[in-house]
Design an enzyme around this catalytic site. Structure first.
Site, mmCIF file in Angstrom:
data_model
loop_
_atom_site.group_PDB
_atom_site.id
_atom_site.type_symbol
_atom_site.label_atom_id
_atom_site.label_comp_id
_atom_site.label_asym_id
_atom_site.label_seq_id
_atom_site.Cartn_x
_atom_site.Cartn_y
_atom_site.Cartn_z
ATOM 1 N N ALA A 17 -2.909 15.901 1.613
ATOM 2 C CA ALA A 17 -4.214 16.189 2.203
ATOM 3 C C ALA A 17 -5.333 16.035 1.176
ATOM 4 O O ALA A 17 -6.388 15.467 1.471
ATOM 5 C CB ALA A 17 -4.221 17.604 2.781
ATOM 6 N N VAL A 72 0.071 21.064 7.108
ATOM 7 C CA VAL A 72 -0.427 19.835 6.507
ATOM 8 C C VAL A 72 -0.127 19.908 5.010
ATOM 9 O O VAL A 72 -0.482 20.881 4.343
ATOM 10 C CB VAL A 72 -1.952 19.736 6.738
ATOM 11 C CG1 VAL A 72 -2.522 18.497 6.074
ATOM 12 C CG2 VAL A 72 -2.261 19.736 8.228
ATOM 13 N N CYS A 73 0.538 18.896 4.486
ATOM 14 C CA CYS A 73 0.908 18.908 3.064
ATOM 15 C C CYS A 73 -0.329 18.902 2.172
ATOM 16 O O CYS A 73 -1.200 18.038 2.295
ATOM 17 C CB CYS A 73 1.768 17.702 2.722
ATOM 18 S SG CYS A 73 1.981 17.481 0.939
ATOM 19 N N ILE A 74 -0.378 19.854 1.260
ATOM 20 C CA ILE A 74 -1.583 19.985 0.430
ATOM 21 C C ILE A 74 -1.796 18.782 -0.472
ATOM 22 O O ILE A 74 -2.921 18.281 -0.609
ATOM 23 C CB ILE A 74 -1.556 21.304 -0.389
ATOM 24 C CG1 ILE A 74 -2.878 21.494 -1.131
ATOM 25 C CG2 ILE A 74 -0.399 21.357 -1.364
ATOM 26 C CD1 ILE A 74 -3.084 22.895 -1.673
#
Lengths: 110, 135, 102, 130
Positions: free
Chosen positions: D82, D77-79
């Site tokens: 997110a 999940v892309c930080i």
């Protein structure tokens, strides 16, 4: 967390980046540097000014290699090399420099 | 770099109404660190991302259009903009902001990053890639 | 070298299918998925463009998406070949790259 | 072949996360590898452990978590995406001073570099979004 400048609390996030970018001042920068254990020299201030100008122009906190490249061009090779910059900002020239300059954390989520 | 792959980032959406344009630019800024052969394509409503004089004061959203001008620093120097997409929208290249990069091999000469291409040329560019990511 | 294009929007409210048709190359494949399957309807405002391009590009649709939307089989363009998800996977491997018209 | 899959729309609003799931399963069934799936834009919302769909609907987050654990898929999940949308793991929650974390099991928060790596290392990239 928060920094204290002239009796005013300046809000910052958990990592120490200020929340409201408009609240930046040189006095605040000195406070952030103190919290980061960075002793501000004339060259430090040159880098901070460079970072703030870069952000003004591009709405972007530069990645470290872009910082080094541009600092070399704008401030000369004495400052603009990664060894010197890393020595000046031990926690990362872009990361720590931007924090003191009152900018967002550089988008470098590699 | 012999094993560099050709990456094309395709932008077909206008800025601000949705976040795609901004988050696409964030990908490109990170991608630049991987020393691949990066190109950006702007077609359909994507051409609106590059118009000059964007001012977001009235909507309380960050204006990220100046960030396109930093792409040269990140060695992203190929921004292909489709001529037909501009024309269909009543725009011409002079409506776009100027984006340049400095060519280290040519005594830091400033060169334009935006290259206006026809639809047929855009199709050729798309067909010449290893990886196409769309936003 | 060829590309598999995927289009997931109805052509009646969005230009993705037309744009895809105008940018693909002879030998490419175009797979209609999700709302993109409406692009396979015959006698529609878009079908002439699909039929014309079918001369040098192969069109497919994701069968599950067409069935889910109750597209009458008799009204689907003969130029569009139905595939399942396994067929989708094969198409990706058979082409050199895939491009999503998001 | 090695497939890289990108999911860039949120669950339930858009079909993208479902189509990507069926595609990933079909690829695995055919003996291909799906080493990593990258969630970007609203796609990061697939990873919310706070999702509670009605009993007669599919559970998109759980489907992905299960598929990942059975096939050793790295769900990234892309930080940056997110954090904008309120998806945090335990570490990030602590670091940001938040009192809850909501990243579901099998998902991992990391940077956009993971997406670029997929493009460099894998044979094919397929994006699902809107």
């Amino acid at each position: 967390m928060a920094y204290q400048v002239n009796g005013t609390a300046i809000e910052a996030d958990e990592e120490g980046y200020i929340v409201n970018l408009d609240e930046w001042s040189k006095e605040l920068a000195a406070e952030i540097a103190k919290a980061e254990n960075v002793e501000m020299t004339e060259n430090h201030w040159k880098v901070i000014e460079f970072l703030r100008n870069y952000y003004d122009e591009f709405q972007l906190a530069p990645a470290v290699r872009v910082l080094v490249k541009n600092a070399k061009k704008k401030l000369g090779a004495d400052i603009g090399n990664s060894k010197t910059l890393e020595a000046m900002f031990p926690d990362g020239a872009a990361k720590q420099g931007c924090k003191i300059a009152g900018l967002p954390k550089p988008t470098g989520c590699v | 770099m012999p094993d560099a792959k050709k990456f094309l980032y395709v932008n077909r959406k206008a800025p601000y109404g949705t976040i795609y344009a901004l988050e696409s630019l964030e990908v490109v800024l990170i991608a630049a660190a991987f020393e691949q052969d990066v190109s950006l394509a702007f077609l359909d409503d994507g051409v609106f991302q590059l118009t000059k004089d964007q001012n977001t004061d009235g909507i309380g959203v960050k204006n990220f259009s100046p960030t396109f001008r930093a792409l040269g620093d990140y060695e992203v120097t190929k921004l292909f903009v489709e001529k037909e997409s501009l024309e269909e929208r009543g725009l011409d290249p002079s409506d776009l902001q100027e984006i340049t990069w400095e060519d280290e091999d040519a005594d830091w000469e400033e060169k334009p990053s935006i290259r206006i291409v026809s639809r047929a040329e855009m199709a050729d560019i798309m067909a010449d890639q290893d990886v196409v990511l769309s936003f | 070298m060829s590309t598999l294009h995927t289009v997931n929007k109805s052509p009646f409210g969005d230009g993705a299918l037309l744009s895809c048709i105008e940018h693909c190359k002879p030998g490419d494949g175009v797979l209609l998925i999700e709302d993109g399957v409406y692009g396979a309807l015959s006698g529609s405002a878009i079908s002439d463009a699909v039929v014309a391009r079918a001369a040098d590009v192969t069109f497919y649709l994701l069968e599950g998406d067409a069935k889910a939307r109750g597209l009458p089989e008799g009204k689907l363009l003969g130029q569009v070949t139905p595939v399942g998800y396994d067929g989708f996977v094969d198409l990706v491997t058979e082409h050199d790259r895939s491009q999503s018209w998001l | 072949m090695k497939f890289g899959i990108v999911v860039s729309e949120g669950p339930y609003t858009h079909q993208a996360a479902d189509t990507a799931y069926h595609f990933a399963k079909a690829a695995l069934d055919k003996g291909h590898e799906v080493p990593r799936v990258f969630f970007y834009h609203d796609g990061v919302n697939v990873s919310s452990s706070l999702t509670v769909p009605p009993q007669d609907e599919r559970h998109i987050q759980k489907n992905w978590s299960t598929l990942a654990s059975e096939n050793e898929i790295d769900l990234v999940v892309c930080i940056a995406a997110a954090q904008r949308r309120g998806i945090l793991d335990e570490n990030e929650a602590k670091r940001q001073g938040k009192d809850a974390a909501n990243l579901a099991e099998g998902f991992r928060i990391s940077g956009l570099g993971q997406l670029i790596e997929m493009g460099i290392e894998y044979d094919r990239m397929v994006m699902f979004g809107d």
